[in-house]
Motif scaffolding. Structure first.
Motif, mmCIF file in Angstrom:
data_model
loop_
_atom_site.group_PDB
_atom_site.id
_atom_site.type_symbol
_atom_site.label_atom_id
_atom_site.label_comp_id
_atom_site.label_asym_id
_atom_site.label_seq_id
_atom_site.Cartn_x
_atom_site.Cartn_y
_atom_site.Cartn_z
ATOM 1 N N CYS A 188 0.557 -22.417 -4.163
ATOM 2 C CA CYS A 188 -0.100 -22.354 -2.577
ATOM 3 C C CYS A 188 -1.476 -21.773 -2.788
ATOM 4 N N PRO A 189 -2.208 -22.607 -3.145
ATOM 5 C CA PRO A 189 -3.685 -22.362 -3.122
ATOM 6 C C PRO A 189 -4.586 -22.026 -1.894
ATOM 7 N N ASP A 190 -3.999 -22.434 -0.800
ATOM 8 C CA ASP A 190 -4.565 -22.089 0.388
ATOM 9 C C ASP A 190 -4.047 -20.648 0.810
ATOM 10 N N GLN A 191 -3.074 -20.190 0.532
ATOM 11 C CA GLN A 191 -2.634 -18.957 0.933
ATOM 12 C C GLN A 191 -3.632 -17.788 0.257
ATOM 13 N N PRO A 192 -3.587 -16.529 0.646
ATOM 14 C CA PRO A 192 -4.518 -15.368 0.322
ATOM 15 C C PRO A 192 -4.247 -15.271 -1.195
ATOM 16 N N SER A 193 -5.185 -14.658 -1.877
ATOM 17 C CA SER A 193 -4.799 -14.308 -3.204
ATOM 18 C C SER A 193 -5.080 -12.955 -3.313
ATOM 19 N N LEU A 194 -4.476 -12.322 -4.365
ATOM 20 C CA LEU A 194 -4.774 -10.854 -4.727
ATOM 21 C C LEU A 194 -6.089 -10.586 -5.571
ATOM 22 N N SER A 195 -6.567 -9.418 -5.092
ATOM 23 C CA SER A 195 -7.847 -8.942 -5.913
ATOM 24 C C SER A 195 -7.643 -7.654 -6.696
ATOM 25 N N PHE A 196 -8.155 -7.465 -7.757
ATOM 26 C CA PHE A 196 -8.018 -6.329 -8.801
ATOM 27 C C PHE A 196 -9.405 -6.045 -9.395
ATOM 28 N N PRO A 197 -9.840 -4.828 -9.473
ATOM 29 C CA PRO A 197 -10.972 -4.509 -10.255
ATOM 30 C C PRO A 197 -10.675 -5.029 -11.734
ATOM 31 N N ARG A 198 -11.568 -5.373 -12.428
ATOM 32 C CA ARG A 198 -11.363 -6.076 -13.531
ATOM 33 C C ARG A 198 -10.802 -4.953 -14.832
#
Length: 65
Positions: A40-50
């Protein structure tokens, strides 16, 4: 200046294969790691600090005997 469009380079998990239904991709963007479902590449992604991503990977490593 205007808005910049970020075009991340997505990397697929080494545990994912062409016939695997559970595929995760990550992209390293600035100080963050973005995570998405490759199906589902068009769906939102999650983001985390490294730092958080590294802690997650450390916890997920199998124990060594």
């Amino acid at each position: 200046m205007g808005d910049q469009i970020i075009r991340p380079i997505w990397l697929r998990s080494s545990f994912s294969g062409p016939t695997t239904e559970n595929c995760v991709e990550v992209a390293f963007v600035g100080r963050d790691v973005w995570v998405r479902d490759s199906h589902c590449p068009d769906q939102p992604s999650l983001s985390f600090p490294r730092r958080t991503w590294r802690a997650f990977l450390t916890e997920m490593k199998p124990p060594t005997d």
